[in-house]
Design an enzyme around this catalytic site. Structure first.
Site, PDB file in Angstrom:
ATOM      1  N   ASP A   1      -9.098   5.854   5.630  1.00 50.74           N
ATOM      2  CA  ASP A   1      -9.426   5.081   6.822  1.00 50.74           C
ATOM      3  C   ASP A   1      -8.088   4.581   7.371  1.00 50.74           C
ATOM      4  OD1 ASP A   1      -9.989   3.145   8.676  1.00 50.74           O
ATOM      5  OD2 ASP A   1     -11.624   2.228   7.539  1.00 50.74           O
TER       6      ASP A   1
ATOM      7  N   LYS B   1      -8.781   2.478  17.074  1.00 46.97           N
ATOM      8  CA  LYS B   1      -7.867   1.429  17.541  1.00 46.97           C
ATOM      9  C   LYS B   1      -6.776   1.959  18.478  1.00 46.97           C
ATOM     10  CE  LYS B   1      -8.784  -2.100  14.040  1.00 46.97           C
ATOM     11  NZ  LYS B   1      -9.087  -3.345  14.713  1.00 46.97           N
TER      12      LYS B   1
ATOM     13  N   PHE C   1     -11.936  -2.757   4.403  1.00 40.07           N
ATOM     14  CA  PHE C   1     -12.806  -2.981   5.551  1.00 40.07           C
ATOM     15  C   PHE C   1     -12.923  -1.661   6.300  1.00 40.07           C
ATOM     16  CE2 PHE C   1     -13.649  -4.092  10.020  1.00 40.07           C
ATOM     17  CZ  PHE C   1     -14.818  -4.809   9.841  1.00 40.07           C
TER      18      PHE C   1
HETATM   19  C1  LIG Z   1      -9.470  -0.207   8.556  1.00 43.16           C
HETATM   20  C2  LIG Z   1     -10.577  -0.354   9.557  1.00 43.16           C
HETATM   21  N1  LIG Z   1     -11.595   0.515   9.545  1.00 43.16           N
HETATM   22  C3  LIG Z   1     -12.599   0.433  10.422  1.00 43.16           C
HETATM   23  C4  LIG Z   1     -12.635  -0.566  11.368  1.00 43.16           C
HETATM   24  C5  LIG Z   1     -13.771  -0.645  12.328  1.00 43.16           C
HETATM   25  O1  LIG Z   1     -13.343  -0.296  13.603  1.00 43.16           O
HETATM   26  P1  LIG Z   1     -14.221  -0.724  14.870  1.00 43.16           P
HETATM   27  O2  LIG Z   1     -14.192  -2.200  14.943  1.00 43.16           O
HETATM   28  O3  LIG Z   1     -13.549  -0.023  16.015  1.00 43.16           O
HETATM   29  O4  LIG Z   1     -15.592  -0.196  14.631  1.00 43.16           O
HETATM   30  C6  LIG Z   1     -11.601  -1.513  11.412  1.00 43.16           C
HETATM   31  C7  LIG Z   1     -11.623  -2.608  12.386  1.00 43.16           C
HETATM   32  O5  LIG Z   1     -10.949  -3.584  12.285  1.00 43.16           O
HETATM   33  C8  LIG Z   1     -10.543  -1.394  10.486  1.00 43.16           C
HETATM   34  O6  LIG Z   1      -9.532  -2.264  10.474  1.00 43.16           O
END
Ligand SMILES: Cc1ncc(COP(=O)(O)O)c(C=O)c1O
Length: 399
Positions: free
Chosen positions: A216, A245, A130
Site C-alpha cells: 500500500d 493521493k 492504515f
Molecule cells: C496508506 C494508506 N492507504 C489507504 C488510504 C485510504 O485512501 P483514501 O482515503 O483515498 O481512500 C490512506 C489514506 O490516508 C493511506 O494513508
C-alpha cells in the site's frame, strides 16, 4: 453555515481554508499558513500548480466522463506510464486509496482461485497500518478502533505485530495464505519504515511460498520518500500495489497495479467502477505523474528531506523534553512527541501558522508538498522550533 448537516465522523480543526498556492494556504479570515500536511500527502505538487490547473481546464472543455464500457485513451496512456516506471504490467484505476486497496485484495484472492487454490484466502496485515475505510480495507489493517461496531470481522483477515519476523514467517508458510499487505513506510501509524533487508527477505519468502505481496503506497508512494516508489529503496518489488493521493495531485484518483501473473484472475466482469479512470482524472493524473516522476523532482525531495531530517534531529537534541524521536523516509517524516500530538498541532497552527498532521504513536507528521523550497523548509523548521518552545512553556505551566 455550520457542520450540523455533516456526518460527525471528523474532528475538524477550526480552520476554514479558502485558497492555496504552492506550499501556502490562506484561511477565510486572511491568515496565511505554511502547509506541511499537503492534504495528508496528496498535494504533492502543492496547491494550484499551473500544469495541473491547465490540465483540468483543457480536459474539462473536452470530456469529463464516458464510462468504462468505452476505450478511454487517457487511461491507456497513464497505465502505460505507470507500467513503464514500475514493476507492474496492468493497472485498474479507482477514485481513492481505499478502492485501490479493495482491488488489490480482490486481485490477490482471485489469483489463487485462478491457480486452482481457492482455499488460499488468508490476508495478513500489520498493527499500526492504515489502508482506508471500506470493509476490506478496515479488515486488512484490523485496527479495532476502525473495525468495531461494524458487525463480524471478515473471514480470512489477520493482524501481525509489526517487526515480529517469526509470526510473519509462519504467515508466509501457512498453506491458506493469499497475501501479505503492508505499507513499506507506515503513514497513519507514525512513519515507521520496514527495514530494507526485511522487505527483501519478504520477497524471497513470497517467491518460495506463492504468497503475494501487496504494497500500500497510497501515502508513501509517488515520490514522497525520494524515490518514485518507497519499495525501490529496498531494491525489490511487490506483486500488487495500491496507490492514490499524490497520483492526482489533489484530484481524486487511485490505482491498483499488478504483474500479469498476480492479476491472472481479474477477467471480464470480475471488477469495475463507474468513475474510475474517467478522462478528467486521467488528464490530471498524467500531468501530475510526469512532474512527480521526474528525476529533478526526486532529487529535490532528497535534498529538502535531508535538510529537514538533519534540522529536526538538531531540535531533538535541544528539546529532549519535547521530541522523543524523528523517523520516516524522505518527506514522510514523523516526530514523536512528549506532549500530546493533537495539542502540539494546535499550537503549531495557532501560534506559528504551521500546519502539520497527526499520526499514531503520538507523532506529528511533516508531509509538505514535494515542491517545498529550501527556504520554505528553513521557515518550517523555525516555526517548528518555536512550537517546541511553546510546548515547553505549556508543559511547565501545567506541571
Ligand atoms: C496508506 C494508506 N492507504 C489507504 C488510504 C485510504 O485512501 P483514501 O482515503 O483515498 O481512500 C490512506 C489514506 O490516508 C493511506 O494513508
Amino acid at each position: 453555515m455550520s457542520q450540523e448537516h455533516l456526518m460527525g465522523v471528523y474532528n475538524r480543526a477550526p480552520l476554514e481554508v479558502e485558497r492555496g498556492l504552492g506550499a501556502r494556504l490562506w484561511a477565510t479570515d486572511g491568515t496565511e499558513y505554511l502547509d506541511c500536511v499537503a492534504g495528508i500527502s496528496t498535494n504533492g505538487l502543492g496547491h494550484a500548480h499551473p500544469k495541473l490547473v491547465q490540465a483540468v481546464k483543457d480536459q474539462a472543455e473536452k470530456l469529463w466522463h464516458v464510462s468504462n464500457i468505452f476505450r478511454i485513451p487517457g487511461q491507456e496512456a497513464l497505465a502505460d506510464l505507470l507500467c513503464e516506471k514500475s514493476f507492474a504490467d496492468v493497472v485498474f484505476f479507482t477514485n481513492s486509496g481505499t478502492e485501490a486497496v479493495e482491488c488489490a485484495l480482490k486481485t490477490a484472492r482471485k489469483h489463487h482461485v485462478a491457480n486452482g487454490q481457492p482455499e488460499r484466502i488468508d490476508i495478513y496485515g500489520f498493527d499500526g497500518s492504515f489502508h482506508g475505510r471500506t470493509y476490506g480495507a478496515i479488515n486488512a489493517a484490523a485496527n479495532p478502533s476502525y473495525t468495531e461496531g461494524f458487525g463480524p470481522k471478515m473471514e480470512g483477515f489477520h493482524q501481525l505485530i509489526w517487526g515480529d519476523k517469526a509470526a510473519l514467517e509462519a504467515a508466509f508458510r501457512n498453506p491458506t495464505t493469499a497475501a501479505i499487505i503492508l505499507e513499506p513506510v507506515q503513514g497513519e501509524g507514525g512513519c515507521r519504515a520496514t527495514p530494507d533487508e526485511e522487505l527483501r527477505w519478504m520477497r524471497q519468502m513470497a517467491d518460495e511460498t506463492g504468497v503475494l505481496i501487496i504494497f500500500d503506497e497510497v501515502q508513501c508512494g509517488m515520490g514522497r520518500t525520494g524515490k518514485l516508489w518507497a519499495h525501490e529503496w529496498a531494491g525489490m518489488t511487490p506483486d500488487i500495489m495500491a496507490i492514490a493521493k499524490a497520483l492526482g495531485g489533489g484530484f481524486p484518483i487511485g490505482a491498483c497495479l499488478a504483474t500479469t501473473d498476480a492479476a491472472k484472475g481479474m477477467t471480464v466482469g470480475v471488477h469495475g467502477s463507474t468513475f474510475g479512470g474517467n478522462p478528467l482524472a486521467m488528464a490530471v493524473g498524467k500531468a501530475a505523474f510526469s512532474e512527480l516522476s521526474s528525476p529533478d523532482t526526486l532529487a529535490h525531495v532528497n535534498e529538502v528531506a535531508g535538510y529537514l531530517k538533519q534540522q529536526l534531529h538538531g531540535l531533538q537534541q535541544r528539546f529532549p523534553d519535547v521530541i522523543v524521536d524523528v523517523r520516516g523516509k524522505g518527506l514522510l517524516i514523523g516526530v514523536k512527541l512528549v506532549p500530546n500530538n493533537r495539542e502540539f498541532m494546535g499550537w503549531a497552527r495557532d501560534t506559528q501558522q504551521l500546519l502539520v498532521a497527526g499520526g499514531g504513536d503520538n507523532c506529528v507528521r511533516i508531509l509538505p508538498p514535494l515542491i517545498l523550497t529550501l527556504d520554505e523548509a528553513r521557515e518550517a523548521v523555525e516555526r517548528f522550533e518555536r512550537t517546541c518552545e511553546v510546548a515547553r512553556e505549556k508543559m511547565a505551566a501545567a506541571s
